[in-house]
Structure formats: C-alpha cells, structure tokens
Design an enzyme around this catalytic site. Sequence first.
Site, short mmCIF file in Angstrom:
data_model
loop_
_atom_site.label_atom_id
_atom_site.label_comp_id
_atom_site.label_asym_id
_atom_site.label_seq_id
_atom_site.Cartn_x
_atom_site.Cartn_y
_atom_site.Cartn_z
N SER A 9 -2.78 3.18 -4.68
CA SER A 9 -2.95 2.37 -3.47
C SER A 9 -4.44 2.25 -3.13
CB SER A 9 -2.21 3.01 -2.30
OG SER A 9 -2.66 2.42 -1.11
N HIS A 34 -1.67 -1.29 -5.96
CA HIS A 34 -0.87 -1.44 -4.75
C HIS A 34 -1.79 -1.78 -3.59
CE1 HIS A 34 2.73 -0.51 -2.26
NE2 HIS A 34 1.86 0.02 -1.40
N ASP A 36 -2.00 -2.52 0.38
CA ASP A 36 -1.32 -2.32 1.66
C ASP A 36 -1.91 -3.21 2.74
OD1 ASP A 36 0.61 -0.15 1.19
OD2 ASP A 36 -1.17 1.02 0.67
N MET A 38 -1.79 -4.39 6.54
CA MET A 38 -1.28 -3.93 7.84
C MET A 38 -1.88 -4.78 8.95
SD MET A 38 -1.85 0.13 7.30
CE MET A 38 -1.24 0.99 5.87
N HIS A 67 2.09 -4.99 -0.61
CA HIS A 67 3.04 -4.42 0.35
C HIS A 67 2.65 -4.94 1.73
CE1 HIS A 67 4.45 -0.40 2.41
NE2 HIS A 67 5.15 -1.44 2.81
N MET A 69 2.92 -5.03 5.48
CA MET A 69 3.39 -4.32 6.68
C MET A 69 2.96 -5.16 7.87
SD MET A 69 2.48 -0.50 5.43
CE MET A 69 1.45 -1.09 4.11
N MET A 138 10.17 3.60 1.53
CA MET A 138 9.06 4.31 2.18
C MET A 138 9.42 5.78 2.31
SD MET A 138 6.67 2.18 2.58
CE MET A 138 5.55 3.39 3.30
N ASP A 176 6.97 5.06 -2.01
CA ASP A 176 5.62 4.91 -1.45
C ASP A 176 5.41 5.87 -0.28
OD1 ASP A 176 3.18 3.99 -0.59
OD2 ASP A 176 3.89 2.01 0.02
O1 5SP Z 1 2.16 1.84 2.51
C1 5SP Z 1 1.55 2.88 2.61
C2 5SP Z 1 1.31 3.53 3.93
O2 5SP Z 1 1.86 2.75 4.92
C3 5SP Z 1 1.11 3.54 1.37
O3 5SP Z 1 1.03 2.66 0.28
C4 5SP Z 1 -0.03 4.51 1.42
O4 5SP Z 1 -1.26 3.91 1.19
C5 5SP Z 1 0.20 5.58 0.37
O5 5SP Z 1 -0.77 6.53 0.53
P1 5SP Z 1 -0.51 8.09 0.19
O6 5SP Z 1 0.62 8.55 1.07
O7 5SP Z 1 -0.13 8.13 -1.28
O8 5SP Z 1 -1.81 8.72 0.49
FE FE2 Z 2 2.27 0.81 0.56
#
Ligand code: 5SP
Ligand code: FE2
Length: 216
Positions: A9, A34, A36, A38, A67, A69, A138, A176
Amino acid sequence: MKTKLIAPSLLSADFGNLQRDIEMLNNSQADWLHIDVMDGRFVPNISFGFPVMKTVQQHAQKFVDVHLMIVEPEKYAEEFISAGADLVSVHYEACTHLHRTIALIQEKGAKAGVVLNPATPVLMLEDIIAEVDLVLLMSVNPGFGGQKFIENTYKKIAETKDLILSNNSTALIEVDGGVNLDNAGRLFEAGADVLVAGNAVFSSESPERTIELLKI
Ligand SMILES: O=C(CO)[C@@H](O)[C@H](O)COP(=O)(O)O
Ligand SMILES: [Fe+2]
C-alpha cells in the site's frame, strides 16, 4: 490469475520520494500496487487523489489496485480508470446502487471489487458475488495504516470462499489491514489470494525482502 499476490500500500510510502518508492516496488516481487483513496467523509482521514494517481500511472509497472474509501464512488470511478487503475474496489457501505457501480467499472475497462468493513457480514454479498472480480475484506477499520489486525477476518475469509464456490464465481479474495510477517502465511492458507501490506513493508529495513517473505 495466480494466487499468493502481494499488494504493497502506497499509503505508507515516503510521499517526498514517491517515484523512488514506486520504482523500488517495480523492482521487487510485489504483484500489485495498492492505492488508498480517502475523502474525509466515508473515513475520518484524507489521503490523495488524481495528482498522485498521475505519478503512479507515469511510473508503475505493476497492476494498479485502487481502493476507494469515498462516498459516491460512482462519481469518480471512471476518472480513476482513465488515470491508470486496473482494478477499482468500492465499499458495499458506500454504494446505494452497488450493482450499477460494479457494471460501470467493468464497462469502462477495469476489474471491479467490492469491499466489506469489519462489521459488515459476508452474507450481504449473496446477490452481487456473481458479478464481482474481487472481494476485499477489511481486516482493520478503514482510514489509517498501521492498525492491529482483526482476528475475525479468518472466519470471513472462509465464509467468502464458500460463497464464491457455491456461486461458481472466480472472484479473488483480498485482505487489507494489519497484514504482517506473522499472519500472512495463515491468511493465504485460509484462502486469501491477495494481501495488502503497508506498514509491514515500508517500515521494515528491507521492503523488497519483506515482500518476498510475505509470500512464504
Ligand atoms: O485501506 C487501508 C486502510 O484504510 C489499507 O490499505 C492500509 O493502508 C493498510 O496498511 P497497513 O495496515 O498494512 O499498515
Ligand atoms: Fe486499502
């Protein structure tokens, strides 16, 4: 598609050296990147959007796993696909018309995934499982990297596997949140195909070696 895939990520990357970190991942055994996204509304944090996706598109030589969010992901999915997303995953909890949003992502040429928060039961996917390319479970509450893995995820992997098999679906299972060297092996054994890892990769002394070890 082969299983035992690792998707580092970028949320845990060094944003001041994003190109360097993407190139490190290009040269590693990482399978996917990956991303993320947000919005500060669906989750209590804001990460990044299209300008960062542009950098990813310019440099990434891996499959790009986005992903979302965000609320109303149907408004932005197409733009993320134009910006280089190979897979776009949307939250079950964020979609009023999930079936329509999954179809839109696939029509625009990307794979489509559905994401479940830790408190959302797998049975909610019964009427959409045949349509999706991936289920993202998740294993932390979304919004932040570096959180503790929620153990109930193993049960949800088994339930998702059963749902996939009973629907003759080819959907992959991605996990994840809180994935690390201690739980990766058990997660793959339980039926996960793709593991996202942020903190475990980027806070380690050798991210490349950690990615290799996560597959063992
Ligand atoms: O979607 C998410 C968090 O919301 C993840 O993708 C995190 O970025 C994963 O990070 P780690 O828990 O592996 O540090
Ligand atoms: Fe994620």
